[in-house]
Design a protein around this motif. Structure first.
Motif, PDB file in Angstrom:
ATOM      1  N   GLY A 186       0.804  -1.230   0.000  1.00  9.23           N
ATOM      2  CA  GLY A 186       0.000   0.000   0.000  1.00  9.23           C
ATOM      3  C   GLY A 186       0.832   1.273   0.000  1.00  9.23           C
ATOM      4  N   LYS A 187       1.920   1.257  -0.745  1.00  7.15           N
ATOM      5  CA  LYS A 187       2.782   2.454  -0.775  1.00  7.15           C
ATOM      6  C   LYS A 187       2.085   3.632  -1.464  1.00  7.15           C
ATOM      7  CE  LYS A 187       6.206   0.034  -2.623  1.00  7.15           C
ATOM      8  NZ  LYS A 187       5.687  -1.323  -2.385  1.00  7.15           N
ATOM      9  N   SER A 188       1.240   3.317  -2.451  1.00 13.06           N
ATOM     10  CA  SER A 188       0.624   4.403  -3.230  1.00 13.06           C
ATOM     11  C   SER A 188      -0.147   5.382  -2.337  1.00 13.06           C
ATOM     12  CB  SER A 188      -0.326   3.837  -4.267  1.00 13.06           C
ATOM     13  OG  SER A 188       0.246   2.738  -4.897  1.00 13.06           O
ATOM     14  N   LEU A 189      -0.783   4.864  -1.309  1.00 16.07           N
ATOM     15  CA  LEU A 189      -1.576   5.756  -0.452  1.00 16.07           C
ATOM     16  C   LEU A 189      -0.716   6.834   0.195  1.00 16.07           C
ATOM     17  CD1 LEU A 189      -4.204   3.661   1.521  1.00 16.07           C
ATOM     18  CD2 LEU A 189      -4.563   5.297  -0.299  1.00 16.07           C
ATOM     19  N   GLY A 603      -0.609 -13.477  -4.232  1.00 10.12           N
ATOM     20  CA  GLY A 603      -1.249 -13.447  -2.914  1.00 10.12           C
ATOM     21  C   GLY A 603      -1.530 -12.088  -2.322  1.00 10.12           C
ATOM     22  N   ARG A 604      -1.908 -11.127  -3.139  1.00 15.21           N
ATOM     23  CA  ARG A 604      -2.198  -9.805  -2.581  1.00 15.21           C
ATOM     24  C   ARG A 604      -3.511  -9.779  -1.814  1.00 15.21           C
ATOM     25  NH1 ARG A 604       0.382  -4.924  -5.789  1.00 15.21           N
ATOM     26  NH2 ARG A 604       2.423  -5.833  -6.082  1.00 15.21           N
ATOM     27  N   ASP A 605      -4.283 -10.861  -1.931  1.00 17.64           N
ATOM     28  CA  ASP A 605      -5.517 -10.940  -1.154  1.00 17.64           C
ATOM     29  C   ASP A 605      -5.256 -11.525   0.224  1.00 17.64           C
ATOM     30  OD1 ASP A 605      -4.881 -13.474  -1.922  1.00 17.64           O
ATOM     31  OD2 ASP A 605      -6.714 -13.879  -3.032  1.00 17.64           O
TER      32      ASP A 605
HETATM   33  N1  LIG Z   1      -4.439   1.116   4.879  1.00 15.24           N
HETATM   34  C1  LIG Z   1      -4.843   0.141   4.078  1.00 15.24           C
HETATM   35  N2  LIG Z   1      -5.751  -0.777   4.517  1.00 15.24           N
HETATM   36  C2  LIG Z   1      -6.159  -1.780   3.699  1.00 15.24           C
HETATM   37  N3  LIG Z   1      -5.740  -1.972   2.429  1.00 15.24           N
HETATM   38  C3  LIG Z   1      -4.835  -1.106   1.951  1.00 15.24           C
HETATM   39  C4  LIG Z   1      -4.346  -0.006   2.736  1.00 15.24           C
HETATM   40  N4  LIG Z   1      -3.454   0.664   1.977  1.00 15.24           N
HETATM   41  C5  LIG Z   1      -3.408   0.038   0.774  1.00 15.24           C
HETATM   42  N5  LIG Z   1      -4.210  -1.011   0.751  1.00 15.24           N
HETATM   43  C6  LIG Z   1      -4.445  -1.932  -0.420  1.00 15.24           C
HETATM   44  O1  LIG Z   1      -3.217  -2.567  -0.744  1.00 15.24           O
HETATM   45  C7  LIG Z   1      -3.215  -2.899  -2.140  1.00 15.24           C
HETATM   46  C8  LIG Z   1      -1.869  -2.610  -2.758  1.00 15.24           C
HETATM   47  O2  LIG Z   1      -1.621  -1.236  -2.761  1.00 15.24           O
HETATM   48  P1  LIG Z   1      -0.498  -0.552  -3.673  1.00 15.24           P
HETATM   49  O3  LIG Z   1      -0.731  -0.808  -5.094  1.00 15.24           O
HETATM   50  O4  LIG Z   1      -0.372   0.838  -3.206  1.00 15.24           O
HETATM   51  O5  LIG Z   1       0.772  -1.396  -3.232  1.00 15.24           O
HETATM   52  P2  LIG Z   1       2.312  -1.078  -3.466  1.00 15.24           P
HETATM   53  O6  LIG Z   1       2.983  -1.150  -2.137  1.00 15.24           O
HETATM   54  O7  LIG Z   1       2.462   0.179  -4.233  1.00 15.24           O
HETATM   55  O8  LIG Z   1       2.741  -2.349  -4.345  1.00 15.24           O
HETATM   56  P3  LIG Z   1       3.867  -2.456  -5.485  1.00 15.24           P
HETATM   57  O9  LIG Z   1       5.171  -2.577  -4.770  1.00 15.24           O
HETATM   58  O10 LIG Z   1       3.526  -3.691  -6.231  1.00 15.24           O
HETATM   59  O11 LIG Z   1       3.759  -1.225  -6.329  1.00 15.24           O
HETATM   60  C9  LIG Z   1      -4.344  -2.102  -2.774  1.00 15.24           C
HETATM   61  O12 LIG Z   1      -5.349  -2.998  -3.176  1.00 15.24           O
HETATM   62  C10 LIG Z   1      -4.822  -1.182  -1.677  1.00 15.24           C
HETATM   63  O13 LIG Z   1      -6.207  -0.958  -1.755  1.00 15.24           O
END
Ligand SMILES: Nc1ncnc2c1ncn2[C@@H]1O[C@H](COP(=O)(O)OP(=O)(O)OP(=O)(O)O)[C@@H](O)[C@H]1O
Ligand SMILES: [Mg+2]
Length: 872
Positions: A186-189, A603-605
């Protein structure tokens, strides 16, 4: 909802989402009615008087210019907290505030005023979640409350993960930050929330158009305005609109952001820029994988958006760099290369993904039968319902009749891409097997997928639109219980979870979307074709296939129509499909960074998922795939490949532990309880003191360092051998042959076994490579100081856990016959008779197998052949 049908409330919500001030929005709607485009136009063309009065003209000059100097004193940018507290004034007189599904004025939420009951609110995506403080909120700062609200409203999540909170706290404090968190965590958030929180723009630098595209579509679904810029953007007006501050989040590739520096400086002065986020920041470093030279030039951002350069800024605009895969060396390189501030906050979460089941599988086959063997299990999973027995029969039958060239293509030559040259091996119809249904029919018309696409190259990821294919569909929500507790608790107590994990481990892995990564484009087709033959819905994916096909593959995979995608690295970065159950690397990944990134798509679920490395020939050392690298980078690339090879060979350490520790993190859990090593247990350790001594002595002798009186090793190399290098540094293969010739008690230990032992000794620091060049496996061993000490410690045992190649060698003991012995054999009449007999048998068999060619009686050779044949 179509724009034309939007109600005024929805337009207001949309505009607020875009980051416009509430008062401006109100005024615009009053003036132009509920039309989103008109309202935007209105605000940008005049209604923004008020905000311009605050921030100064968007056309004013920057830096040390007179106008900005004038404005510097009274128009300085607010701090983020100040902005949150007074940026949006409560306006209770507004007719909109009475309507429940509007965004509430920030300051009211910040004060935590309870403005209504949760139950009375409609359940629309724009519904307000009133910010009353519940028990959980006690102790939360105001910005956290605000974030919580935004998180729920836009993304449907209840809580920030600890690392997300840390990243936001660093940003609130105007600090640069480096966020290292596992794939899919969830880095994007971390960079999306600042845009929503402040109404200012967030600029996100991302390496791939497809990634940017997907994220924009995902944000649109969550009601966040975002756009992407770069060569992949067809609508040329988007850039202008973005620079005028219409979008809250601007995704941009590094090349484009460098071109837009001046415009972005103007944007910082007008609407304001909350943050520069550099996603997939490992691309900055030469020491990481996926190095992109343009990423290094992003160092200009720190200087260009600092208070020194832009006088209207009160604080430097923070940089947030994010990646899932960076070793300690790469991290340091990122901080240095991007000129990030000295007090940058480094946020490291656990790289551990507890639901991923890692394994490495070895086989020794080197023919088409290796496909059968290696994918047998996979085919069984997908064709279980169709009775595998039938499929298996078909498989064997197909293999019997497989043409020679086909089987050659399917060998484990994956590390020597150039050796595969049988384009004929694929007829057009063959090559189409790996294609998606719709594309198949298209291609049969225009022959898109003929052999011209079967170049045996790997996909090298160099440019932003190299892998420019996107569908934007990867935005599903996780419904499963997220088992990634490492994010929610710092000290994750694995023991207390062991029961749960045991269930995971024992439970059968459900059939589900699978990605097979292969090193070459050609193999994507051959493996997909192979699987398709047995009823597995599979498709090939590589950068050279037509875009229409690739889009189709994305779509069908997302819609769970395709079961397996066989891909090069082109299928990938940022894929956020939640239910990928299996990632198979068929052939060595080029680095553990690349491996972990690719495996992380499973396994992202939160449910159990398999990540297997499968390689068909253990005897072969992997080599680098072709890529443009400097000498220095090649050396580093070999080092990374070598680390990856070691990961595959080690049989005594938990795989998750190896991976997590590779990224410089302590693996507090000690074991993952899921990987092949944790479940089967490590092999029995052996006391190899004798073998180690012999090997060390042989190495020393070859290196001319034999300082021991009692050394029994008799060096076979004559003094004065012309090849100086050979005398100075032993060739490892030759060295092992000598040991085997001279020490008959070790005759059954073949080269593979000694190679494993040498690797163990190298890892423990007893030997090192004497060659300056980097090698995957030691080639010219030299003893180190501790190696010499080891030899002196005569009576101490030396326990070694055999590595994968050593175990394979022990399972398949082969008799050794040296070249000298083979030569001597011809002198023995009995041995000679037996050998000739065998030779004759072989030569008699051959004509039946081969097509007989009629000798040409016009040539001397032809007449001679005819004579011999006649005699037979
Ligand atoms: N605080 C949170 N609570 C629950 N789910 C979350 C939270 N933050 C992010 N997620 C979920 O986690 C999933 C992955 O998010 P994201 O794409 O930002 O991952 P990432 O870390 O950027 O991955 P990558 O390294 O593959 O780019 C998304 O489906 C998002 O909805
Ligand atoms: Mg990401």
């Amino acid at each position: 909802m179509e724009r034309g049908k939007m109600t005024s409330d929805q337009v207001v919500a949309e505009l607020i989402g875009m980051g416009f001030e509430f008062d401006d929005v109100k005024e615009a709607i009053k003036a132009v009615g509920p039309s989103l485009d008109d309202a935007v136009e209105f605000i940008l063309n005049g209604c923004c008087r008020k905000s311009r009065n605050v921030l100064g003209s968007s056309t004013s000059s920057l830096g040390g210019s007179t106008s900005s100097k004038k404005s510097a004193g009274k128009m300085r940018q607010l701090s983020i907290i100040e902005h949150l507290q007074c940026g949006r004034k409560p306006n209770k007189s507004s007719k909109f505030t009475n309507e429940p599904h509007l965004v509430m004025p920030s300051s009211e939420r910040l004060l935590g005023t309870a403005l209504g009951s949760k139950e009375s609110l409609p359940e629309t995506s724009n519904a307000i979640i009133p910010c009353y403080k519940d028990e959980d909120d006690i102790g939360r700062s105001d910005w956290e409350m605000e974030v919580k609200h935004i998180l729920k409203k836009h993304f449907g999540h209840s809580f920030l993960k600890p690392f997300q909170k840390e990243a936001l706290a660093a940003w609130i404090a105007h600090k640069d930050s480096l966020v290292l968190a596992a794939t899919g965590s969830g880095k994007s958030l971390c960079f999306q929330i600042p845009a929503l929180l402040t109404g200012k723009v967030v600029v996100v630098i991302s390496p791939l158009i497809s990634l940017m595209h997907d994220q924009c579509l995902m944000l649109a679904k969550h009601g966040v305005s975002a756009c992407f810029l770069g060569s992949g953007q067809i609508d040329k007006s988007v850039e202008e609109k973005a620079m005028n501050g219409i979008y809250g989040i601007i995704y941009v590739c590094p090349e484009t952001v460098l071109r837009l520096i001046r415009s972005l400086q103007r944007l910082a002065e007008s609407r304001g820029i909350a943050l520069f986020a550099i996603d997939e920041v490992h691309c900055v470093s030469k020491w990481g994988h996926d190095f992109r030279p343009d990423y290094r030039r992003l160092s200009i951002l720190r200087e260009s958006f600092s208070t020194e350069n832009l006088k209207f800024l009160k604080f430097d605009i923070p940089l947030m760099a994010l990646t899932a895969t960076a070793t300690i060396r790469v991290r340091d390189d990122i901080l240095k290369s991007l000129c990030m501030s000295m007090d940058s906050k480094i946020i490291v979460t656990s790289f551990f993904r507890p639901n991923l089941r890692f394994s490495v599988k070895h086989s020794r086959t080197s023919s088409l039968s290796s496909y059968e063997k290696d994918f047998h299990e996979l085919i069984e999973i997908f064709t279980r319902k169709k009775k595998f027995g039938k499929a298996h029969q078909l498989m064997s039958k197909n293999l019997e009749h497989a043409p020679d060239n086909m089987s050659r293509t399917a060998t484990c030559d994956m590390f020597e891409p150039d050796t595969i040259d049988d384009d004929d091996a694929f007829s057009e119809s063959d090559s189409e097997v790996g294609m998606s249904n719709e594309c198949r029919s298209a291609s049969s018309k225009d022959k898109k997928l003929s052999v011209e696409y079967l170049e045996d190259e790997c996909d090298v990821f160099q440019d932003t639109d190299d892998l420019d294919v996107s569908c934007g569909e990867f935005s599903g929500q996780s419904t499963a219980k997220i088992l990634n507790e490492s994010d929610s608790t710092d000290a994750y107590d694995l023991q207390s979870r062991s029961e749960e994990r045991l269930k995971l481990q024992l439970g059968p892995l459900e059939e589900g979307p699978t990605i097979i990564y292969v090193p070459t484009r050609k193999e994507t087709l051959s493996v997909a074709k192979f699987l398709s033959r047995f009823g597995v819905k599979s498709a090939a994916y590589n950068a050279k296939l037509p875009k229409a096909h690739l889009r189709q593959v994305h779509k069908e995979f997302h819609d769970n129509i395709l079961q397996v995608v066989v891909a090069t690295i082109a299928f990938g970065m940022g894929i956020n499909k939640l239910n990928v159950r299996r990632i198979i690397h068929y052939g060595w990944p080029q680095s553990l960074e690349a491996y972990y990134q690719e495996a992380g798509r499973a396994g992202r679920d939160g449910k159990l998922a398999d990540c297997a490395v499968l390689y068909a020939n253990l005897t072969r050392i992997p080599t680098l795939l072709p890529s443009q690298r400097s000498e220095e980078q090649t050396k580093q690339a070999y080092k990374m490949l070598s680390d990856c090879f070691r990961y595959g060979m080690r049989a005594s350490s938990c795989r998750a532990k190896m991976l997590v520790e590779y990224f410089g993190q302590e693996f507090v859990q000690k074991k993952c309880f899921l990987c092949d090593i944790c479940t089967k247990g490590p092999p029995e350790a052996h006391n190899l003191k004798k073998e180690v001594t012999i090997l060390m002595q042989a190495i020393m002798s070859h290196n001319g360092q034999n300082r021991f009186q009692d050394v029994s090793y008799n060096d076979a190399i004559e003094p004065g051998v012309s090849c100086r290098r050979f005398v100075e540094k032993s060739n490892f293969k030759r060295l092992i042959s000598t040991i085997r010739e001279q020490h008959h008690e070790f005759i059954s230990c073949d080269f593979l076994w000694w190679r494993g032992l040498a690797r163990v000794l190298e890892d423990k620091g007893f030997i090192k490579d004497g060659d300056d060049k980097a090698h995957v496996q030691i080639k010219f061993p030299e003893p180190t100081e501790s190696g010499l000490q080891l030899l002196r410690s005569e009576n101490r045992p030396f326990y070694v856990y055999p590595e994968a190649d050593m175990m394979l060698s022990m399972r398949n003991r082969k008799p050794y016959s040296s070249f000298a012995e083979w030569g001597k054999g011809w002198a023995d009449p009995e041995i000679r008779r037996q050998r000739l007999e065998r030779k004759r048998e072989r030569s008699w068999k051959r004509p039946k197998e081969r097509k007989m060619v009629k000798p040409d009686m016009k040539t001397v050779r032809g007449r001679l052949v005819a004579k011999i044949l006649k005699r037979r």
